[in-house]
Design a protein around this motif. Structure first.
Motif, short mmCIF file in Angstrom:
data_model
loop_
_atom_site.label_atom_id
_atom_site.label_comp_id
_atom_site.label_asym_id
_atom_site.label_seq_id
_atom_site.Cartn_x
_atom_site.Cartn_y
_atom_site.Cartn_z
N VAL A 176 0.86 -1.18 0.00
CA VAL A 176 0.00 0.00 0.00
C VAL A 176 0.89 1.23 0.00
O VAL A 176 1.82 1.34 0.80
N VAL A 177 0.60 2.16 -0.91
CA VAL A 177 1.29 3.45 -0.93
C VAL A 177 0.24 4.54 -0.70
O VAL A 177 -0.73 4.63 -1.45
N LEU A 178 0.44 5.32 0.34
CA LEU A 178 -0.45 6.48 0.57
C LEU A 178 0.23 7.71 -0.01
O LEU A 178 1.35 8.05 0.38
N ILE A 179 -0.43 8.35 -0.96
CA ILE A 179 0.12 9.57 -1.57
C ILE A 179 -0.43 10.76 -0.78
O ILE A 179 -1.65 10.92 -0.68
N THR A 180 0.47 11.55 -0.21
CA THR A 180 0.06 12.67 0.63
C THR A 180 0.69 13.98 0.13
O THR A 180 1.69 13.95 -0.59
N THR A 181 0.11 15.09 0.56
CA THR A 181 0.64 16.39 0.11
C THR A 181 1.85 16.83 0.93
O THR A 181 2.58 17.72 0.54
N GLN A 182 2.04 16.20 2.10
CA GLN A 182 3.16 16.58 2.98
C GLN A 182 3.60 15.37 3.78
O GLN A 182 2.91 14.35 3.81
N LYS A 183 4.77 15.51 4.45
CA LYS A 183 5.32 14.37 5.20
C LYS A 183 4.49 14.08 6.46
O LYS A 183 4.18 12.94 6.77
N GLU A 184 4.12 15.17 7.18
CA GLU A 184 3.38 14.98 8.43
C GLU A 184 1.92 14.63 8.14
O GLU A 184 1.26 15.34 7.40
N VAL A 185 1.46 13.53 8.74
CA VAL A 185 0.06 13.13 8.58
C VAL A 185 -0.50 12.90 9.98
O VAL A 185 0.06 12.11 10.75
N PRO A 186 -1.60 13.57 10.34
CA PRO A 186 -2.19 13.34 11.66
C PRO A 186 -2.56 11.86 11.85
O PRO A 186 -3.02 11.22 10.90
N ARG A 187 -2.31 11.35 13.05
CA ARG A 187 -2.65 9.96 13.42
C ARG A 187 -1.98 8.93 12.51
O ARG A 187 -2.54 7.86 12.26
N LYS A 188 -0.78 9.27 12.05
CA LYS A 188 -0.06 8.36 11.13
C LYS A 188 0.20 6.99 11.77
O LYS A 188 0.00 5.95 11.15
N LYS A 189 0.62 7.01 13.05
CA LYS A 189 0.92 5.74 13.75
C LYS A 189 -0.33 4.88 13.86
O LYS A 189 -0.29 3.67 13.70
N GLN A 190 -1.47 5.54 14.14
CA GLN A 190 -2.73 4.80 14.25
C GLN A 190 -3.13 4.19 12.89
O GLN A 190 -3.59 3.06 12.84
N ILE A 191 -2.95 4.98 11.83
CA ILE A 191 -3.27 4.48 10.48
C ILE A 191 -2.47 3.21 10.22
O ILE A 191 -3.01 2.17 9.80
N MET A 192 -1.15 3.27 10.51
CA MET A 192 -0.28 2.11 10.24
C MET A 192 -0.69 0.91 11.09
O MET A 192 -0.76 -0.22 10.59
N ALA A 193 -1.00 1.16 12.37
CA ALA A 193 -1.38 0.06 13.27
C ALA A 193 -2.68 -0.61 12.81
O ALA A 193 -2.79 -1.84 12.81
N GLU A 194 -3.65 0.23 12.38
CA GLU A 194 -4.93 -0.33 11.92
C GLU A 194 -4.76 -1.16 10.65
O GLU A 194 -5.34 -2.24 10.52
N ILE A 195 -3.96 -0.64 9.71
CA ILE A 195 -3.72 -1.39 8.46
C ILE A 195 -3.06 -2.72 8.79
O ILE A 195 -3.46 -3.78 8.28
N GLN A 196 -2.09 -2.70 9.72
CA GLN A 196 -1.37 -3.93 10.07
C GLN A 196 -2.28 -4.95 10.74
O GLN A 196 -2.22 -6.14 10.44
N SER A 197 -3.16 -4.48 11.64
CA SER A 197 -3.98 -5.45 12.37
C SER A 197 -5.15 -5.97 11.52
O SER A 197 -5.51 -7.13 11.62
#
Length: 463
Positions: free
Chosen positions: A223-244
């Protein structure tokens, strides 16, 4: 007499309704008819149909129209199985029976030759299109734009035909089921976590696109998330949810694209979690696919396509092969066991690094890869005493670079094998080479069922 003349030159008006007989299929999958000798393109109309159409766009050399009524339907017309077929625009030919799609694609190749070459079509060996046994769920990669509706619902899909209206897609019938499942789950996670979604109009928000690629053989997903900037709110949560929720996602990557552009990827890529690559197998070869690596979108048909290249090369073990536009080395490595040596080149450095890795991993000792253009390397190698017997090209849609074609004329390999994804540029390039090279045969291959695209393998032999 005067009246007659006035009628025959009467100009078509926008909004005018008139009857039309569809003669053939155009290069973009639209029906082609003639009104007072002017070409009229009609989306959704099929060869042999008699239709009543309304003119929607008038240009000096052609017009466009839409179907108002079908008076006589094609015997090959079928009901498109996809519920959003007419809104989405990703496929153009689901309303045409698959066997007939294959015949029309061969005709699209013929039309391009008629338009762009002086070759006698009746003297050419243009073979029937090689199709798929099951022409569904064949795409290994999806790139879904993301948007947000007024009620806060996040949608993922493609822009509709000629519009910037996002059509939500939950289950695309030509995508691999894994890419559908993963894209939908990631969309859902972004919605639940209330992540700021990019708005193309205001140019505000952060997440723009979900890119999902699945290995058909390995079952691994990237999965590649294309974003407008490096900082993404709740990035760690997004990654954890995708993984689980999605154990099949082995590689999670972020790509940053803050530009106002229709290009999907930006320059900067960040590896977030899992592996940097996923594995994919073609025949006996195994490939590592990084986020930006080019890889054919239909692995099932890719094997047939590369086997056609091998057939055209007809190797004896003695040949020297040059693989121009080699990418990650797929075609050259496919041919390496039948050649004395393969040399590949590409202008993208990352692809050459991957090509070298792929050769090493398979213990292929007779393949060398260099960064640069074919027009630079081919004459240089000839000067050094290395002349290729066979040159293989698989260029982008724009066709071969003029300098490369000039290099081919100069280097004069005995055989030139052209793998094309665009019949128009293929025909122009063949025409340019026709003084020096004879077309031995052309083999269309259907890499993208239900779309107007057709690939072609052409064997050209030095006269």
């Amino acid at each position: 007499m005067n009246d007659k003349k006035q009628v025959s030159t009467a100009k078509l008006q926008q909004g005018q309704t008139f009857p039309l007989t569809i003669k053939r299929l155009g290069i973009n999958g639209e029906g082609v008819g003639y009104f007072k000798r002017q070409v009229v393109f009609v989306q959704g109309a099929l060869p042999g149909e008699e239709v009543v159409v309304e003119a929607t766009k008038i240009m000096p050399k052609f017009s466009e129209a839409k179907v108002k009524k079908i008076r006589k339907a094609s015997p090959f017309r079928v009901k498109a199985p996809c519920p959003i077929y007419e809104q989405c625009g990703g496929c153009q030919l689901q309303h045409l029976a698959y066997d007939q799609q294959l015949r029309e694609k061969r005709d699209i190749v013929i039309q391009s030759l008629e338009r762009h070459t002086k070759l006698k079509i009746e003297n050419l060996d243009i073979r029937p299109t090689i199709g798929m046994e099951d022409p569904w769920n064949y795409r290994n990669k999806s790139q879904f734009q993301i948007g947000q509706q007024k009620n806060g619902k996040v949608i993922a899909g493609l822009y509709g035909i000629d519009s910037h209206r996002l059509v939500p897609i939950q289950n695309c019938m030509v995508q691999h089921p894994l890419t559908n499942k993963v894209s939908e789950e990631v969309r859902s996670i972004l919605e639940e976590l209330n992540v700021p979604i990019y708005d193309e109009r205001t140019q505000k928000g952060i997440v723009r696109t979900i890119v999902t690629r699945a290995g058909f053989q390995s079952g691994e997903v990237q999965v590649v998330l294309i974003t407008t900037q490096k900082e993404v709110p709740r990035k760690k949560q997004i990654m954890a949810e995708i993984q689980s929720r999605l154990p099949e996602v082995k590689s999670l990557v972020q790509n940053i694209n803050g530009n106002k552009t229709s290009l999907i990827f930006g320059e900067k890529t960040i590896h977030l979690r899992g592996e940097e690559v996923i594995q994919e197998t073609l025949g006996d070869l195994n490939f590592e696919l990084s986020a930006r690596a080019f890889f054919q979108l239909n692995p099932t048909q890719t094997i047939k396509l590369y086997d056609e290249v091998k057939k055209a090369a007809n190797l004896t073990g003695k040949e020297k092969i040059a693989d121009a536009y080699c990418g990650v080395g797929t075609i050259g490595l496919w041919l390496a066991d039948g050649a004395s040596e393969v040399r590949g080149m590409d202008t993208i450095d990352a692809a050459i690094i991957d090509a070298k890795k792929n050769a090493d991993k398979h213990g292929i000792k007779n393949a060398t890869y260099v960064t640069g253009t074919a027009e630079h390397w081919l004459p240089k190698w000839v000067e050094e005493g290395w002349r290729p017997d066979v040159v293989v090209v698989d260029p982008p849609r724009t066709g071969c670079d003029q300098k490369l074609l000039n290099a081919i004329k100069k280097v004069k390999p005995k055989k030139f094998i052209y793998v094309s994804c665009n019949p128009s540029t293929l025909a122009k390039d063949i025409d340019y080479l026709s003084k020096d090279y004879k077309v031995e045969y052309m083999q269309p291959v259907d890499m993208f069922p239900h779309t107007a695209h057709v690939e072609c393998v052409v064997e050209l032999v030095l006269k």
